[in-house]
Design a protein around this motif. Structure first.
Motif, PDB file in Angstrom:
ATOM      1  N   ASP A 125       1.007  -1.186  -0.025  1.00  0.00           N
ATOM      2  CA  ASP A 125       0.262   0.076   0.050  1.00  0.00           C
ATOM      3  C   ASP A 125       0.971   1.320   0.105  1.00  0.00           C
ATOM      4  N   ILE A 126       2.065   1.256   0.728  1.00  0.00           N
ATOM      5  CA  ILE A 126       2.907   2.455   0.758  1.00  0.00           C
ATOM      6  C   ILE A 126       3.468   2.726  -0.277  1.00  0.00           C
ATOM      7  N   ARG A 127       4.006   1.272  -1.170  1.00  0.00           N
ATOM      8  CA  ARG A 127       4.688   1.461  -2.305  1.00  0.00           C
ATOM      9  C   ARG A 127       3.929   2.064  -3.487  1.00  0.00           C
ATOM     10  N   ILE A 128       2.540   1.678  -3.326  1.00  0.00           N
ATOM     11  CA  ILE A 128       1.539   2.156  -4.449  1.00  0.00           C
ATOM     12  C   ILE A 128       1.508   3.579  -4.401  1.00  0.00           C
TER      13      ILE A 128
ATOM     14  N   THR B   8       1.824 -18.186 -21.999  1.00  0.00           N
ATOM     15  CA  THR B   8       3.115 -18.618 -21.972  1.00  0.00           C
ATOM     16  C   THR B   8       4.015 -16.933 -22.236  1.00  0.00           C
ATOM     17  N   VAL B   9       3.553 -16.301 -23.094  1.00  0.00           N
ATOM     18  CA  VAL B   9       4.205 -14.748 -23.348  1.00  0.00           C
ATOM     19  C   VAL B   9       4.217 -14.119 -22.062  1.00  0.00           C
ATOM     20  N   TYR B  10       3.080 -13.997 -21.399  1.00  0.00           N
ATOM     21  CA  TYR B  10       2.864 -13.360 -20.071  1.00  0.00           C
ATOM     22  C   TYR B  10       3.744 -13.906 -18.967  1.00  0.00           C
ATOM     23  N   ARG B  11       3.888 -15.058 -19.084  1.00  0.00           N
ATOM     24  CA  ARG B  11       4.472 -15.695 -17.997  1.00  0.00           C
ATOM     25  C   ARG B  11       6.048 -15.374 -17.950  1.00  0.00           C
ATOM     26  N   GLU B  12       6.576 -15.291 -19.156  1.00  0.00           N
ATOM     27  CA  GLU B  12       7.938 -14.721 -19.476  1.00  0.00           C
ATOM     28  C   GLU B  12       8.179 -13.455 -19.008  1.00  0.00           C
ATOM     29  N   ILE B  13       7.179 -12.514 -19.249  1.00  0.00           N
ATOM     30  CA  ILE B  13       7.368 -10.905 -18.981  1.00  0.00           C
ATOM     31  C   ILE B  13       6.655 -10.549 -17.671  1.00  0.00           C
ATOM     32  N   PHE B  14       5.938 -11.028 -17.259  1.00  0.00           N
ATOM     33  CA  PHE B  14       5.272 -10.333 -16.015  1.00  0.00           C
ATOM     34  C   PHE B  14       5.667 -10.949 -14.670  1.00  0.00           C
ATOM     35  N   PRO B  15       6.668 -10.212 -13.791  1.00  0.00           N
ATOM     36  CA  PRO B  15       7.059 -10.841 -12.473  1.00  0.00           C
ATOM     37  C   PRO B  15       5.622 -11.314 -11.580  1.00  0.00           C
ATOM     38  N   PHE B  16       4.620 -10.729 -11.881  1.00  0.00           N
ATOM     39  CA  PHE B  16       3.552 -10.986 -11.070  1.00  0.00           C
ATOM     40  C   PHE B  16       2.758 -12.132 -11.657  1.00  0.00           C
ATOM     41  N   TRP B  17       2.951 -12.772 -12.557  1.00  0.00           N
ATOM     42  CA  TRP B  17       2.079 -13.673 -13.397  1.00  0.00           C
ATOM     43  C   TRP B  17       1.761 -14.808 -12.473  1.00  0.00           C
ATOM     44  N   ASP B  18       2.534 -15.327 -11.602  1.00  0.00           N
ATOM     45  CA  ASP B  18       2.426 -16.595 -10.829  1.00  0.00           C
ATOM     46  C   ASP B  18       1.598 -16.177  -9.542  1.00  0.00           C
ATOM     47  N   PRO B 124      -2.223  -5.868  -5.760  1.00  0.00           N
ATOM     48  CA  PRO B 124      -1.257  -4.939  -5.777  1.00  0.00           C
ATOM     49  C   PRO B 124      -0.089  -4.962  -6.483  1.00  0.00           C
ATOM     50  N   ASP B 125       0.647  -6.264  -6.830  1.00  0.00           N
ATOM     51  CA  ASP B 125       1.718  -6.329  -7.358  1.00  0.00           C
ATOM     52  C   ASP B 125       1.793  -6.173  -8.843  1.00  0.00           C
ATOM     53  N   ILE B 126       0.614  -6.172  -9.420  1.00  0.00           N
ATOM     54  CA  ILE B 126       0.460  -5.536 -10.798  1.00  0.00           C
ATOM     55  C   ILE B 126       0.575  -4.268 -10.869  1.00  0.00           C
ATOM     56  N   ARG B 127      -0.223  -3.600  -9.753  1.00  0.00           N
ATOM     57  CA  ARG B 127      -0.323  -2.206  -9.734  1.00  0.00           C
ATOM     58  C   ARG B 127       1.119  -1.555  -9.486  1.00  0.00           C
ATOM     59  N   ILE B 128       1.905  -2.081  -8.692  1.00  0.00           N
ATOM     60  CA  ILE B 128       3.182  -1.842  -8.531  1.00  0.00           C
ATOM     61  C   ILE B 128       4.123  -1.902  -9.857  1.00  0.00           C
ATOM     62  N   PHE B 129       3.906  -3.024 -10.356  1.00  0.00           N
ATOM     63  CA  PHE B 129       4.597  -3.430 -11.570  1.00  0.00           C
ATOM     64  C   PHE B 129       4.497  -2.296 -12.416  1.00  0.00           C
ATOM     65  N   ALA B 130       3.036  -2.002 -12.938  1.00  0.00           N
ATOM     66  CA  ALA B 130       2.738  -0.895 -13.890  1.00  0.00           C
ATOM     67  C   ALA B 130       3.236   0.279 -13.637  1.00  0.00           C
ATOM     68  N   VAL B 135       7.134   5.161 -13.783  1.00  0.00           N
ATOM     69  CA  VAL B 135       8.235   6.091 -13.306  1.00  0.00           C
ATOM     70  C   VAL B 135       9.577   5.829 -13.919  1.00  0.00           C
ATOM     71  N   SER B 136       9.794   4.453 -14.105  1.00  0.00           N
ATOM     72  CA  SER B 136      11.168   4.190 -14.824  1.00  0.00           C
ATOM     73  C   SER B 136      11.324   5.156 -16.140  1.00  0.00           C
ATOM     74  N   ARG B 137      10.156   4.943 -17.024  1.00  0.00           N
ATOM     75  CA  ARG B 137      10.072   5.442 -18.340  1.00  0.00           C
ATOM     76  C   ARG B 137      10.207   7.098 -18.050  1.00  0.00           C
ATOM     77  N   PHE B 138       9.132   7.694 -17.258  1.00  0.00           N
ATOM     78  CA  PHE B 138       9.187   8.768 -17.032  1.00  0.00           C
ATOM     79  C   PHE B 138      10.444   9.600 -16.801  1.00  0.00           C
ATOM     80  N   SER B 139      11.175   8.934 -15.909  1.00  0.00           N
ATOM     81  CA  SER B 139      12.462   9.568 -15.522  1.00  0.00           C
ATOM     82  C   SER B 139      13.464   9.560 -16.674  1.00  0.00           C
ATOM     83  N   ASP B 140      13.398   8.393 -17.470  1.00  0.00           N
ATOM     84  CA  ASP B 140      14.258   8.518 -18.898  1.00  0.00           C
ATOM     85  C   ASP B 140      13.780   9.494 -19.532  1.00  0.00           C
TER      86      ASP B 140
END
Lengths: 224, 224
Positions: A125-128, B8-18, B124-130, B135-140
């Motif tokens: 929640d904090i992270r978000i 299969t594709v998403y399992r590779e890309i998304f750290p939250f998939w599992d 929350p894991d998806i939200r944090i990932f998104a 933020v990382s792109r914005f910063s670039d």
């Protein structure tokens, strides 16, 4: 008891405060400091993590600086606002330099970056909350930079206001934002946000009756 | 079975998939589409939520457009990269316009914005990932805008490369990024990132041996 004070302040500001453990709350409070910054004081210069800054009174200005020392205001923080960009240790992804000055005498609570990062690591929640605050600010900043640096909207609006003021021989321009947008071939939302930016800089005053020019010299400088 | 493919594709890309439920995984797959964009095709113009775009092959270019139709590249997305800025319905806070074009023939998986938002609302894991992706792109992007629009680093580096190339009578400049930074009175990191940006634009080629100028005309245009 300082802890009690911080707890009271944070309860009001942080939507996640009730969702985290007593221990985490205590840890954040223990790693908080009450700071009073005098007007003009530089609080953050991008060189190190200054922590998460919460404004209790006064106002802070975030800006970027060019190599020639010119600066551009990104946004201002007022009572209840939170500065995440000063906490580069919380948002690892932030790789550009931002400066923070106190624009008035300001009281702030500053949470140590490492402590905030540690607690947010175990509380999604904090992270978000931190990330959403950052994305929202970033988005504002991108908008300002796009308008100012890329579309010259500041220049175009300044020219319009000066021309109109000369034409009607008054510093008060009784037009709606929509009307100004139409004259400028722009969108109402763009004009409203740019006027808000001008107002923040003390260049104009925006009221229901229209736009009052406060600082014609700065408006003229924008047209150069 | 398309679901199996997306899974299969998403399992590779998304750290939250599992970490999300079978039902949520299924819902995302059901709201996914395989898209093939031809080189030059405009995929997103900021007017509506185009969803979350995952690049499987080819490359996409994100850019801003000025009112006169000039554009500035913010960044490029390649295989495995995710475009969040096209999903304005997921990141409500995004209030500026960005355009996305296919720069080569590109295969993408596109997840409907509403579906992604709904699932991220309860994970929350998806939200944090998104948010972290954004933020990382914005910063670039902030970094690029700061350097190009504010410090004129693109111009300064272009001038240096052209001058040096003329001096040594060669298109290959055998200097380290650190040496160039020293000559320019800048930082090595700044020069490296700007060279990477030039390389992305096809203006130079960066290798261990040095910098090879590929497009002198575009370099000259930058110095104007």
């Amino acid at each position: 008891m300082p802890e009690t004070t911080f707890d009271t302040v944070y309860r009001e500001i942080f939507p996640f405060w009730d969702k985290i453990s007593d221990k985490d709350r205590e840890y954040i409070c223990q790693n908080s400091a009450d700071m009073v910054y005098q007007k003009g004081k530089n609080i953050h210069d991008g060189s190190e993590c200054s922590g998460v800054i919460l404004v209790r009174s006064g106002s802070l200005r975030l800006y970027m600086m060019s190599e020639e020392g010119k600066d551009i205001t990104l946004y201002r923080l007022h009572r209840g606002d939170l500065c995440m960009l000063s906490a580069s240790c919380v948002l690892n992804a932030v790789t550009f330099d931002v400066f923070v000055d106190a624009e008035e005498d300001s009281e702030c609570c500053v949470i140590g970056g490492a402590a905030f990062a540690a607690v947010s690591e175990r509380n999604p929640d904090i992270r978000i909350f931190a990330l959403e605050t950052a994305v929202s600010r970033f988005s504002d900043v991108m908008w300002v930079m796009q308008q100012i640096l890329f579309m010259s909207m500041d220049k175009r609006l300044a020219i319009f206001l000066l021309d109109e003021s000369a034409r009607i021989e008054s510093d008060i321009i009784a037009l709606t934002h929509g009307q100004i947008a139409k004259y400028m071939g722009s969108a109402r939302e763009v004009v409203s946000r740019m006027l808000k930016y001008f107002a923040g800089e003390g260049i104009v005053e925006v009221s229901r009756g229209g736009i009052k020019i406060l600082d014609k010299n700065r408006l003229r400088k924008l047209t150069l």
